[in-house]
Scaffold this active site. Structure first.
Site, short mmCIF file in Angstrom:
data_model
loop_
_atom_site.label_atom_id
_atom_site.label_comp_id
_atom_site.label_asym_id
_atom_site.label_seq_id
_atom_site.Cartn_x
_atom_site.Cartn_y
_atom_site.Cartn_z
N GLY A 38 82.40 71.41 -5.15
CA GLY A 38 83.54 72.29 -5.38
C GLY A 38 83.20 73.47 -6.26
O GLY A 38 84.05 73.96 -7.01
N GLY A 39 81.97 73.95 -6.14
CA GLY A 39 81.51 75.03 -7.02
C GLY A 39 81.86 76.43 -6.55
O GLY A 39 81.39 77.41 -7.12
N GLY A 42 87.46 78.12 -9.12
CA GLY A 42 88.02 77.42 -10.28
C GLY A 42 86.99 77.02 -11.32
O GLY A 42 86.00 77.73 -11.55
N ILE A 43 87.20 75.87 -11.92
CA ILE A 43 86.27 75.43 -12.97
C ILE A 43 84.92 75.01 -12.37
O ILE A 43 83.92 75.02 -13.07
CB ILE A 43 86.85 74.29 -13.83
CG1 ILE A 43 87.21 73.07 -12.99
CG2 ILE A 43 88.06 74.78 -14.62
CD1 ILE A 43 87.68 71.89 -13.84
N GLY A 44 84.90 74.69 -11.08
CA GLY A 44 83.63 74.39 -10.42
C GLY A 44 82.75 75.64 -10.37
O GLY A 44 81.54 75.57 -10.64
N LEU A 91 84.07 66.37 1.43
CA LEU A 91 84.13 65.06 0.80
C LEU A 91 85.10 64.09 1.47
O LEU A 91 85.09 62.90 1.14
CB LEU A 91 84.49 65.20 -0.68
CG LEU A 91 83.33 65.70 -1.56
CD1 LEU A 91 83.87 66.23 -2.88
CD2 LEU A 91 82.32 64.59 -1.80
N SER A 172 90.78 63.01 -15.18
CA SER A 172 91.94 63.73 -15.70
C SER A 172 92.73 62.79 -16.58
O SER A 172 92.70 61.57 -16.41
CB SER A 172 92.82 64.22 -14.55
OG SER A 172 94.08 64.67 -15.03
N TYR A 194 104.01 55.66 -0.84
CA TYR A 194 103.10 56.69 -1.34
C TYR A 194 103.79 57.62 -2.32
O TYR A 194 104.89 58.11 -2.09
CB TYR A 194 102.56 57.50 -0.17
CG TYR A 194 101.65 58.65 -0.56
CD1 TYR A 194 100.33 58.42 -0.95
CD2 TYR A 194 102.10 59.98 -0.56
CE1 TYR A 194 99.49 59.46 -1.30
CE2 TYR A 194 101.27 61.03 -0.91
CZ TYR A 194 99.96 60.77 -1.28
OH TYR A 194 99.13 61.80 -1.64
#
Length: 320
Positions: A38-39, A42-44, A91, A172, A194
């Site tokens: 996930g790079g 965002g933070i990735g 993924l 998290s 769910y």
């Protein structure tokens, strides 16, 4: 909470206000190769950018290859000598994960650092390509399988170089808000009961349990690899696209608790690179400092059961 609000550093010398660049200042990672899932955003992306800034060879693993290549170009514009590669990784697909691992091995690179960053959050009920509830499949099971496929490479790299390998799972604080018992082993795909929030919490609890159990196994083997989990903080990124309105309202009332992206990537980069964490494994970090996770997250029997359950799911999916 006081440190979170004020940004006052903890025992590590860093705190909630610290940025990824600040916590890695002066670190030379030129002899390291890292994968960041996930790079592309965002933070990735910030994690990949800062690792490359510290001269690590970075492999961005992303579902959207076009976005990942754009991220690579942005890193190269800022840092012309950066070493960044892009490989496709979805993924929520066991087949894609296996293909990614094969592609990575084909590059002939070592592997020192694996950052399991990618994820989905609060999405409506749906099943992965392998028929598993999407948040559990993407956030936990995909990374579980990916890590297992890359472990031999990490062990070989650590043995041949003498450099400690590090695996970082992004969890998290939401891991405290999950279903009763933590993991719904017998109803992992149950649609009627769910809850998008509890399903996310379940997957984030699984990230910590996975890190802890893998850490235990590697210690037992005597492998020179550490495994830790982190809470990056509250950051408004694309991860929250399924609940953007809710998050905007929440942010308006809790603005003092939220971080920007450079701050959000700090704990990941700290745990991945900082020399003070040599040999530290099986821990949970928040704001660049160790922090006790929930009671369920510390449950060794639950961690072992999750490992066996995950192994069974992966093996069944891989045979299809």
């Amino acid at each position: 909470m006081f440190r979170l609000i004020t940004g006052i550093p903890g025992p590590s010398g860093f705190g909630s206000a610290s940025t990824a660049e600040q916590v890695t200042q002066g670190i030379d990672a030129s002899n390291l190769t890292a994968i960041v899932t996930g790079g592309a955003s965002g933070i990735g992306f910030e994690t990949a950018r800062v690792l490359a800034l510290r001269k690590a060879h970075v492999v961005i693993a992303a579902r959207n290859v076009e976005a990942a290549n754009e991220a690579r170009q942005n890193i190269l514009k800022e840092n012309g000598t950066a070493r960044v590669d892009v490989l496709k990784l979805d993924l929520c697909s066991i087949k894609s994960i296996k293909a990614f691992a094969d592609d990575f091995y084909a590059l002939g690179l070592p592997l020192n650092i694996l950052i399991n960053n990618a994820g989905v959050m609060f999405c409506p009920y749906q099943l992965s390509q392998d028929g598993i509830e999407m948040q559990f499949a993407t956030n936990h099971l995909g990374h579980f399988y990916l890590t297992n496929l890359l472990l031999d490479k990490m062990k070989h790299t650590a043995n041949s170089t003498g450099i400690e390998g590090r695996i970082v799972n992004l969890s998290s604080v939401a891991h405290v808000h999950t279903y009763g018992g933590g993991i719904r082993f017998d109803r992992i795909n149950d649609k009627d009961s769910y809850s998008d929030k509890k399903a996310y919490g379940q997957s984030k609890l699984a990230n910590i349990l996975h890190a802890n159990e893998l850490s235990r196994r590697l210690q037992e083997e005597g492998a020179n690899i550490t495994v830790n989990s982190v809470h990056p903080g509250l950051i408004m990124t694309n991860l929250m696209r399924h609940s953007a309105l809710l998050m905007r309202v929440l942010q308006a009332f809790t603005f003092i608790l939220w971080k920007n992206v450079p701050q959000g990537a700090a704990t990941t980069c700290y745990v991945a690179l900082h020399p003070s964490l040599q040999g530290v494994t099986g821990k949970y970090f928040l704001d660049c400092n160790g922090f006790p996770p929930s009671k369920l997250a510390r449950d060794k029997a639950l961690a072992k059961r999750l490992w066996d359950f995950s192994d069974t799911l992966v093996n069944a999916a891989a045979q299809n």
